[in-house]
Structures are given as structure tokens and as C-alpha cells.
Design an enzyme around this catalytic site. Structure first.
Site, PDB file in Angstrom:
ATOM      1  N   ASP A 152       0.826  -1.209   0.000  1.00  0.00           N
ATOM      2  CA  ASP A 152       0.000   0.000   0.000  1.00  0.00           C
ATOM      3  C   ASP A 152       0.865   1.266   0.000  1.00  0.00           C
ATOM      4  O   ASP A 152       1.874   1.343   0.712  1.00  0.00           O
ATOM      5  CB  ASP A 152      -0.847  -0.039   1.288  1.00  0.00           C
ATOM      6  CG  ASP A 152      -1.940   1.004   1.316  1.00  0.00           C
ATOM      7  OD1 ASP A 152      -2.808   0.969   0.428  1.00  0.00           O
ATOM      8  OD2 ASP A 152      -1.923   1.861   2.221  1.00  0.00           O
TER       9      ASP A 152
ATOM     10  N   GLU B 219       1.796  -0.210  -4.911  1.00  0.00           N
ATOM     11  CA  GLU B 219       0.738   0.715  -5.317  1.00  0.00           C
ATOM     12  C   GLU B 219       1.305   2.124  -5.480  1.00  0.00           C
ATOM     13  O   GLU B 219       1.587   2.807  -4.493  1.00  0.00           O
ATOM     14  CB  GLU B 219      -0.371   0.754  -4.253  1.00  0.00           C
ATOM     15  CG  GLU B 219      -1.557   1.569  -4.705  1.00  0.00           C
ATOM     16  CD  GLU B 219      -2.280   2.330  -3.602  1.00  0.00           C
ATOM     17  OE1 GLU B 219      -3.433   2.724  -3.821  1.00  0.00           O
ATOM     18  OE2 GLU B 219      -1.702   2.577  -2.526  1.00  0.00           O
TER      19      GLU B 219
HETATM   20  C1  NOJ Z   1      -4.493   3.073  -0.680  1.00  0.00           C
HETATM   21  C2  NOJ Z   1      -5.614   2.102  -0.503  1.00  0.00           C
HETATM   22  O1  NOJ Z   1      -5.902   1.497  -1.733  1.00  0.00           O
HETATM   23  C3  NOJ Z   1      -6.782   2.865   0.068  1.00  0.00           C
HETATM   24  O2  NOJ Z   1      -7.957   2.093   0.086  1.00  0.00           O
HETATM   25  C4  NOJ Z   1      -6.419   3.328   1.450  1.00  0.00           C
HETATM   26  O3  NOJ Z   1      -7.458   4.120   1.962  1.00  0.00           O
HETATM   27  C5  NOJ Z   1      -5.120   4.153   1.426  1.00  0.00           C
HETATM   28  N1  NOJ Z   1      -4.091   3.554   0.615  1.00  0.00           N
HETATM   29  C6  NOJ Z   1      -4.566   4.308   2.819  1.00  0.00           C
HETATM   30  O4  NOJ Z   1      -4.093   3.080   3.291  1.00  0.00           O
END
Ligand code: NOJ
Length: 535
Positions: free
Chosen positions: A200, A263
Site C-alpha cells: 500500500d 501501489e
Molecule cells: C491506498 C488504498 O488502496 C486505500 O484504500 C487506502 O485508503 C489508502 N491507501 C490508505 O491506506
């Protein structure tokens, strides 16, 4: 030598709260997933990524983790997780967990210790700073979820930093103890047998050491999302993050056959993606998500140019990937409509690399209508005018028509998608022309075709504004893929001799199969040479 699994697998993102509720409390759980694995095998999925299942107060629905080594009771427990992992492996699939390294819940024991006093040994595990003389936050950094990125702790009279919600405190990745603790979390799950992680928010991991103010965003216009008013020059995207990412890869490389997906920010440019690919020096086992298809303007030439450029930045071992949707975006069938979504499925499964499918997108599931009073996403609460409503894409997986769609016997935590009555597994399985059956056919074709799995991609020279066409070629096979992006019929006559039509978005028979006339948003996969099934 056999290619590693990630060069062949279709990755399926499953949002555990919304897949299947086995204990009838309205929330999806691990036992529910276990009961549905046959569906994933039937579809041809190679690897499953679970959004977070760790202990969490669920303020950001699991992305606020209070214990990285415990399963939240809403989902089950560790023995059930082990059973699930084994069952996934028994079916020849792989399982990726969501690794959330940037922040913890403020309910995490580490943060509780850190906030307890300025001298606590864990104080420096998070990012603390004094107020300005007037008591205001240390700098102008903004949270992605609205408001300042700083929250004042009344007891110790310092601010802590949060890139997302105030309930998600950012870890201090400059602290070696934090690094060691988080790498040990990775090892905990790798030792249990998971096949890797989706990681993440990697761009947020490291912040400017001097906490300098961010510069104003020159493209910001009044009325835009207020959290975009400043460029995140100092609060994210620092070069040290690539070293941190490399330490993740080092940990993965100590176990066999493990894979890491990271990500990036939604709008990261191609040079940015290239840097992320290059971050891992140890092993070609890392891939940053490519989100560009979700934001590209709908135009054949734009798609072709983007894919050509993306292909050109990739090193030999870099695995491309194409993401059409996830839990943070409106559903692809709602963004594009049913016909374009079919065309995208055909494109995604015939391009090089790893296709990533968000649960329910294989059904053409549309956004749910979520009344304000039932909104669960805290982002929408904090920035109401911009209504970043991610709930719409988190609706229960519809297994059949009916009240709770076979998801649960209890009222689900989220409303059903607006088309769940027709776009559900049972109905679509029974209908040969459904999107679900198209996905299944494409996944099977991809899996048995060396040219589609690993063959060279070459876009067709530009022929018309409407058509994007490309070939995929291996030693034994060649395919030609033709996509009509236009709302109008289009003509396309390739210079290649075509053997036969293998699969398409529209039913075609007899002479139609080789005709150069394409309906609006029609896509076709032709075999040019070799045989269809080779593996
Ligand atoms: C990216 C995630 O995909 C999202 O759902 C989340 O709210 C944020 N990062 C914070 O962790």
C-alpha cells in the site's frame, strides 16, 4: 526452466468484507472466501490478492491496522487463514496479502506507546513535530483524505503526521527499528506460506527530513479537491523510498517464488513507473501497478500510444500489468458502460503481462447507489463537497439474483450494485454471451497460448482514428487483436492473412467472422499462424 508463476497468472483482487459472508453478520469473511474458491478456479484465476484482513478498528476498512500479525475477528482467525491458504494452494493458485507499511492505526500498541510520552522508546517510531509558535501545525502538508496532515496530541503537545486519516499515523521509516519491525511482519506471513504482497501507498513512505513546506500546485483551480492545493514535493515521493522498496524485495528473495506488487499514486507518469520497476535490484520479482487505463481519455490513438510507450520503458524482466478497477475507484462498467467494459476485458487479457481483475468486474458489476446516510467511507465524510465515495465499488459480490444476492442471509454492510439482479454469477454462468463467460474464455485462451502469455507485442501501424490493433507473436503462434474504440461502425483490413476468429466481444458466424466490418466497441482476437491451443 519454467517461467515463474507471476508471468502467467491473472491476479484477482478480492475485497474480503464484500465477497461472501459465511457467518451471517453482514460482513464478508475468510470462511466465505474458502467456500467460493471453486468459482475462482472455474474462472481461471491464478493468484488472489486480499485487501487487508488484519486486526483493525475499521475506520478505513482495514487499511488502519492495529496488529499486523493478527486476523481481525470480523474475518476469522489464524487457523482459518491457514486453511484458506492451503485450499488456495491445493487448487494451484497463489495468495497475496495487502502489506500496509506507511501507517498504523492509532490503536496499534506501537502508536499507543509512542504517544504516551515524549521520552517513550517508541516516540521516534512515528513522525512527531512541535507546533509553530502560534500553535498551528508544523507545516502546510495536507492529508490525502482532507485537512492538515498533522494532528495535535493534547497530552504531549506535539503533532503527529498522517498522510491519510488522523486515525492512520504515519510510521517513521527513517528509524531502523521501524524498518526491522515491519520487515519482520513480512517474514511472519512469508513463513506462513503467503506468496507475496500488494504493498500500500509506497510513495508516502519517506518524507522530507526537514519537514519543509510543500509548494503550491500551479494547476490547482478554485473548486478542485482542496487536498490537491499543494504539490506533494516534500511529503511524498522522496528518493529514499526506492531503497526501502528494495529492502522489501530482499526479504521476498530469501523465500522461493514470492512476488511483490506496489501501489503507486494514480497519476504517476511513465518515468515514475520506470523508477519503481528499477527500485528492486535483487530479483525481477516486483511490479508497480499500472493504473493508466483507468484515467486515459477514451480514444484508440491515446491507448495505442500509451501502451507503446509503456512497453518501451520496460526492461526484459519487467512484467507489464493492466488494472481496470479497484476498491478506490468507480466500477469500470459504470465509468465506461457495458460495451466498452467488454472491449477492455478483451484488450486486458490479450496484452502482455499480468491482468488485474477487481472482484465483480468480471460480471460487469456497476456502482451501487449509496445514500449519504449509509456512507461508510471516511474520505467522503471528510471532503463532502468532493464526495470521494469509494463505497460504490465495495458492494457485496452477487452470487445469484435475490434479496442479498447469495452474499449473506443478513443485510449486507453495503447495498448491492445497481445491476446485481442481472449481473450475478448464477445468471451469467447460464448465459453463453455474458461478460463472465467472455472473461473465462479469454483467461483460458491466454493460459494456453504462448503468444498471448509471453509473445512480443507490436501495435499495428496507424490505420484509422477508431481502431487500435496489435499482434502478439511467439515462435509457434501469432494473434492479431482488433479493437474498435468508436461509437460508430468501423472498417479494418489487416495486411495479415487471417486463419480464423478465436474470440470476440460480439457473436459472429460464417462469413462475418473474417469481415473487416466492426460494430461500435467490437473487439476480435484472430489467430494468424500456429494453433490455438499449444500448452
Ligand atoms: C491506498 C488504498 O488502496 C486505500 O484504500 C487506502 O485508503 C489508502 N491507501 C490508505 O491506506
Amino acid at each position: 526452466m519454467q517461467a515463474p508463476w507471476w508471468r502467467q497468472a491473472v491476479l484477482y483482487q478480492l475485497y474480503p468484507l464484500s465477497f461472501t459472508d459465511a457467518n451471517d453478520d453482514g460482513y464478508g469473511d475468510l470462511r466465505g472466501i474458502l467456500e467460493r474458491l471453486d468459482y475462482l478456479s472455474w474462472l481461471g484465476v491464478g493468484a488472489v490478492w486480499l485487501s487487508p484482513i488484519y486486526a483493525s478498528p475499521m475506520v478505513d476498512w482495514g487499511y488502519d491496522v492495529s496488529d499486523f500479525e493478527r486476523i481481525d475477528p470480523i474475518f476469522g482467525d489464524l487457523p482459518t487463514f491457514d486453511k484458506l491458504l492451503k485450499a488456495v494452494h491445493d487448487r494451484g493458485m497463489k495468495l497475496l496479502l495487502d502489506f500496509v507499511p506507511n501507517h498504523t492505526s492509532i490503536e496499534h500498541a506501537w502508536f499507543k506507546a509512542s504517544r504516551s510520552s515524549k521520552t517513550n522508546p517508541k516516540r521516534d517510531w512515528y513522525i512527531w513535530a512541535d507546533p509553530k509558535p502560534d500553535g498551528s501545525p508544523p507545516n502546510n502538508w495536507l492529508s490525502r483524505f482532507g485537512g492538515s496532515a498533522w494532528e495535535l496530541d493534547a497530552k504531549t503537545k506535539q503533532y503527529y503526521m498522517h498522510s491519510y486519516l488522523p486515525e492512520q499515523a504515519d510510521l517513521n521509516w527513517r528509524n531502523p527499528e521501524v524498518r526491522a519491525a515491519m520487515l519482520s511482519v513480512m517474514r511472519f506471513w512469508l513463513d506462513r506460506g503467503v506468496d507475496g504482497f500488494r504493498t500500500d501507498a509506497v510513495y508516502s513512505l519517506i518524507k522530507d527530513e526537514q519537514l519543509r513546506d510543500n509548494p503550491p500546485n500551479p494547476n490547482y483551480k478554485p473548486g478542485d479537491d482542496p487536498s490537491e492545493a499543494f504539490l506533494r514535493l516534500h511529503s511524498a515521493g522522496q528518493s529514499e523510498l526506492f531503497h526501502v522498496l528494495n529492502t522489501f524485495c530482499d526479504v521476498l528473495a530469501t523465500h522461493q517464488d514470492r512476488f511483490l506488487v506496489s501501489e503507486p499514486p494514480l497519476y504517476l507518469s511513465l518515468p515514475g513507473l520506470e523508477q519503481l520497476y528499477d527500485a528492486c535490484t535483487t530479483h525481477p520479482l516486483h511490479m508497480p501497478f499500472n493504473f493508466n487505463l483507468m484515467t486515459l481519455p477514451w480514444h484508440a490513438t491515446r491507448f495505442r500510444d500509451f501502451i507503446d510507450q509503456y512497453e518501451s520503458i520496460l526492461g526484459q524482466d519487467d512484467l507489464p500489468n493492466y488494472v481496470l478497477g479497484n476498491h478506490d475507484q468507480s466500477r469500470v462498467a459504470s465509468r465506461l458502460g457495458e460495451h466498452k467494459a467488454r472491449l477492455m476485458a478483451l484488450m486486458q487479457m490479450t496484452l502482455r503481462g499480468m491482468p488485474v481483475v477487481y472482484y465483480g468486474d468480471e460480471l460487469g458489476l456497476q456502482d451501487a447507489v449509496v445514500p449519504k446516510s449509509q456512507q461508510k467511507d471516511p474520505w467522503g465524510e471528510r471532503v463532502p463537497r468532493h464526495h470521494h465515495d469509494r463505497d460504490v465499488a465495495r458492494s457485496p459480490m452477487p452470487w445469484k439474483a435475490g434479496r442479498y444476492a447469495g452474499f449473506s442471509r443478513h443485510k449486507p454492510w453495503q447495498p448491492l450494485a445497481r445491476n446485481a439482479e442481472s449481473a450475478n454469477v448464477e445468471t451469467e454462468q447460464a448465459h453463453a454471451g455474458s461478460l463472465l463467460n467472455l472473461y473465462r474464455r479469454l483467461i483460458a485462451l491466454r493460459g494456453q497460448s504462448p503468444a498471448l502469455l509471453d509473445g512480443v507485442y507490436a501495435s499495428y501501424p496507424h490505420t484509422s482514428e477508431s481502431i487500435f490493433a496489435y499482434t502478439r507473436t511467439s515462435d509457434q503462434q501469432q494473434f492479431l487483436i482488433v479493437l474498435n474504440f468508436s461509437d460508430h461502425p468501423a472498417r479494418f483490413k489487416p495486411s495479415h492473412e487471417l486463419k480464423r476468429l478465436i474470440v470476440g466481444t460480439h457473436a459472429r458466424s460464417g462469413a462475418e467472422t473474417l469481415s473487416g466490418e466492426y460494430a461500435p466497441h467490437e473487439g476480435r482476437v484472430y489467430l494468424v499462424s500456429g494453433e490455438e491451443a499449444i500448452l
